[in-house]
Design a protein around this motif. Structure first.
Motif, PDB file in Angstrom:
ATOM      1  N   ARG A 128      40.301  49.395  65.589  1.00 24.13           N
ATOM      2  CA  ARG A 128      38.597  51.039  65.533  1.00 24.13           C
ATOM      3  C   ARG A 128      39.412  51.827  64.470  1.00 24.13           C
ATOM      4  O   ARG A 128      39.131  52.510  63.736  1.00 24.13           O
ATOM      5  CB  ARG A 128      38.115  51.778  66.151  1.00 24.13           C
ATOM      6  CG  ARG A 128      39.017  52.320  66.774  1.00 24.13           C
ATOM      7  CD  ARG A 128      38.274  52.838  68.356  1.00 24.13           C
ATOM      8  NE  ARG A 128      38.784  53.275  69.449  1.00 24.13           N
ATOM      9  CZ  ARG A 128      38.855  54.137  70.596  1.00 24.13           C
ATOM     10  NH1 ARG A 128      36.848  53.917  70.810  1.00 24.13           N
ATOM     11  NH2 ARG A 128      39.452  54.767  71.418  1.00 24.13           N
ATOM     12  N   GLU A 184      36.327  53.420  56.892  1.00 24.30           N
ATOM     13  CA  GLU A 184      35.281  52.961  56.163  1.00 24.30           C
ATOM     14  C   GLU A 184      35.204  53.142  54.015  1.00 24.30           C
ATOM     15  O   GLU A 184      34.783  52.374  53.455  1.00 24.30           O
ATOM     16  CB  GLU A 184      34.018  53.189  56.238  1.00 24.30           C
ATOM     17  CG  GLU A 184      33.765  52.933  58.074  1.00 24.30           C
ATOM     18  CD  GLU A 184      34.193  51.631  57.847  1.00 24.30           C
ATOM     19  OE1 GLU A 184      32.571  50.998  57.552  1.00 24.30           O
ATOM     20  OE2 GLU A 184      34.093  51.004  59.139  1.00 24.30           O
ATOM     21  N   GLU A 185      35.449  54.406  54.331  1.00 26.04           N
ATOM     22  CA  GLU A 185      35.761  54.769  52.256  1.00 26.04           C
ATOM     23  C   GLU A 185      36.071  53.516  51.725  1.00 26.04           C
ATOM     24  O   GLU A 185      36.309  53.140  50.863  1.00 26.04           O
ATOM     25  CB  GLU A 185      35.794  56.163  52.293  1.00 26.04           C
ATOM     26  CG  GLU A 185      34.893  56.826  52.386  1.00 26.04           C
ATOM     27  CD  GLU A 185      35.320  58.977  52.482  1.00 26.04           C
ATOM     28  OE1 GLU A 185      34.692  59.069  52.729  1.00 26.04           O
ATOM     29  OE2 GLU A 185      36.196  58.794  52.711  1.00 26.04           O
ATOM     30  N   LYS A 208      37.828  50.632  53.236  1.00 25.38           N
ATOM     31  CA  LYS A 208      37.099  49.239  52.951  1.00 25.38           C
ATOM     32  C   LYS A 208      36.777  49.044  51.546  1.00 25.38           C
ATOM     33  O   LYS A 208      37.257  47.557  51.535  1.00 25.38           O
ATOM     34  CB  LYS A 208      36.598  48.920  54.012  1.00 25.38           C
ATOM     35  CG  LYS A 208      37.965  48.785  55.841  1.00 25.38           C
ATOM     36  CD  LYS A 208      36.826  48.889  56.789  1.00 25.38           C
ATOM     37  CE  LYS A 208      36.049  47.475  57.118  1.00 25.38           C
ATOM     38  NZ  LYS A 208      34.947  47.831  57.898  1.00 25.38           N
ATOM     39  N   GLU A 209      36.172  49.833  51.152  1.00 25.49           N
ATOM     40  CA  GLU A 209      34.547  49.708  50.323  1.00 25.49           C
ATOM     41  C   GLU A 209      35.798  48.800  48.769  1.00 25.49           C
ATOM     42  O   GLU A 209      35.306  48.352  47.788  1.00 25.49           O
ATOM     43  CB  GLU A 209      34.225  50.819  50.157  1.00 25.49           C
ATOM     44  CG  GLU A 209      33.145  50.138  48.315  1.00 25.49           C
ATOM     45  CD  GLU A 209      32.316  51.463  48.433  1.00 25.49           C
ATOM     46  OE1 GLU A 209      31.943  51.881  47.451  1.00 25.49           O
ATOM     47  OE2 GLU A 209      32.459  52.601  49.057  1.00 25.49           O
ATOM     48  N   GLN A 226      39.977  44.709  59.592  1.00 22.10           N
ATOM     49  CA  GLN A 226      39.868  45.931  60.246  1.00 22.10           C
ATOM     50  C   GLN A 226      40.042  44.762  61.372  1.00 22.10           C
ATOM     51  O   GLN A 226      39.420  44.458  61.993  1.00 22.10           O
ATOM     52  CB  GLN A 226      38.817  45.996  60.828  1.00 22.10           C
ATOM     53  CG  GLN A 226      39.193  47.323  61.560  1.00 22.10           C
ATOM     54  CD  GLN A 226      37.977  48.582  60.952  1.00 22.10           C
ATOM     55  OE1 GLN A 226      36.950  48.708  60.352  1.00 22.10           O
ATOM     56  NE2 GLN A 226      37.902  49.775  62.025  1.00 22.10           N
TER      57      GLN A 226
END
Length: 251
Positions: A196, A181-182, A184-185, A193
């Motif tokens: 998971r 998640e970090e 992806k920013e 994605q």
């Protein structure tokens, strides 16, 4: 739509950063502060993550001086634009030798900052808007005592592995403590994605193979594979078709 310029400000004094931020919001709404740094080393990391349009940096900062930090940023992003802010006028010549947009003496006055940002707007508006920033973009990855700068375009896929993530490129694998998640920013839309535990780069995909109830995706010139969940397989195929069509339309 009005052009917005993304700015990082760097100063070791929180009150100085707060003042700069307030002045910019008041006098130049075309500029938006996206992050702050309290020293030169932090500035380099944040510049690599965000690839801003403009940096406003103090010169006398801990860990790494502002000018030395800018020299490092120039090695990685040659066209980066910046304004120096300092209480000392003795650095002016060196600042302009580095092709600074401007050099502002502290205490900073609103009208002086306004003129510097107007100058920055002219310089930024003359920059080539067609320049492919993603080809030049790098992200910094920290692991143990090392800091790696990885070209985004070289990433094949990113895999969650236990408490770490592994960034796969054709040259090597890079371990990281950042989460998917970090990461992806800071990645472009072409890295998506698929599962998971996986992010994949559509540009490097060669084929998808069914293995039992799983879908495995492979990449040109690389032996290892990533996984696509059953839930995401149609979505990934549609994205790939759109990606191929958009590339064909550009030719």
């Amino acid at each position: 739509m009005t052009q917005k310029y993304r700015v990082i400000i760097a100063d070791d004094l929180p009150e100085a950063r707060k003042l700069l931020k307030r002045f910019i919001e008041l006098i130049q709404p075309m500029f938006t502060i996206i992050d702050e740094a309290e020293n030169g080393e932090a500035l380099i990391e944040k510049v690599m993550f965000h690839k801003p349009d403009l940096i406003l940096t103090d010169i006398d900062m801990p860990k790494l001086k502002g000018m030395d930090a800018i020299r490092e940023c120039q090695k990685l992003i040659p066209d980066i634009k910046y304004i120096f802010t300092t209480a000392h006028d003795s650095f002016a010549l060196e600042a302009f030798e580095l092709s600074a947009v401007d050099y502002i003496l502290k205490p900073i006055k609103k009208d002086r900052l306004y003129l510097a940002l107007e100058k920055a707007k002219k310089v930024l508006s003359q920059s080539n808007p067609v320049l492919d920033k993603e080809d030049k973009k790098r992200i910094p990855i920290k692991f143990n005592r090392s800091l790696y700068y990885i070209f985004v375009k070289d990433i094949l896929f990113i895999e969650k592995s236990g408490r770490k993530t592994i960034i796969h490129t054709n040259k090597r694998e890079y371990p990281s403590l950042e989460t998917l998640e970090e990461l992806k920013e800071y990645l472009p839309s072409g890295i998506v994605q698929s599962h998971r535990s996986f992010l994949i780069n559509l540009e490097h995909m060669s084929h998808i193979t069914t293995v039992g109830k799983s879908y495995m995706v492979y990449f040109y010139g690389y032996d290892k594979s990533a996984q696509i969940s059953k839930h995401n397989i149609n979505y990934i195929q549609e994205l790939m078709e759109t990606y191929l069509k958009s590339n064909a339309d550009r030719k």
